[in-house]
Design a protein around this motif. Structure first.
Motif: not given
Length: 142
Positions: A13-23, A26-34, A45-47, A71-74
């Motif tokens: 049931g893999l789903e993917r998304s991204t989370e963008v934060q910043g100004t 400068r922004t940072s993107t986190t890749h989400l895998s559920m 959550r991965t870089a 998950a902190l590591a995979c």
């Protein structure tokens, strides 16, 4: 705080998304895998985008919180991929430097308070980094 544990099984049931934060500067993107592993809902959550597909055999180190495994590591055994270890060492160093500068200005109360707050947050960042490193080591050595 929850203890780190390892779960393993087939990713479904893999789903993917991204989370963008910043100004605007400068922004940072986190890749989400559920996905689900052995009936347990997982959030990773991965870089960089994760290398996981439905049906892959995975090992995950992390914590269970609110009915979801964070998950902190995979380690993807099928694709021979391990999530990158991304720590906040620069943030830790900046906070410590700010604290030292504040304490050197000991004649003012506000810099001392500011320095204490910087040290508090630096210790939280360090604790989080240590936890990420421990999770990563758990899956690498497992």
């Amino acid at each position: 705080m929850n203890d780190l544990t390892i779960i393993n099984g087939i990713a479904e049931g893999l789903e993917r998304s991204t989370e963008v934060q910043g100004t605007s500067q400068r922004t940072s993107t986190t890749h989400l895998s559920m996905f689900v592993v052995d009936g347990q809902r997982v959030l990773l959550r991965t870089a960089t985008p994760s290398v996981i597909s439905n049906g892959d055999q995975v090992e995950l180190a992390g914590t269970l919180s609110n009915g979801q495994f964070h998950a902190l590591a995979c380690k993807n055994l099928t694709a021979n991929w391990i999530s990158p270890l991304r720590q906040q060492k620069v943030a830790f160093a900046v906070l410590i430097c700010m604290a030292v500068v504040s304490f050197l200005s000991f004649f003012l109360v506000l810099p001392i308070i500011f320095g204490g707050v910087c040290i508090f947050f630096a210790m939280k960042v360090k604790k989080h980094d240590d936890r990420l490193k421990q999770a990563h080591q758990m899956i690498v050595n497992h």
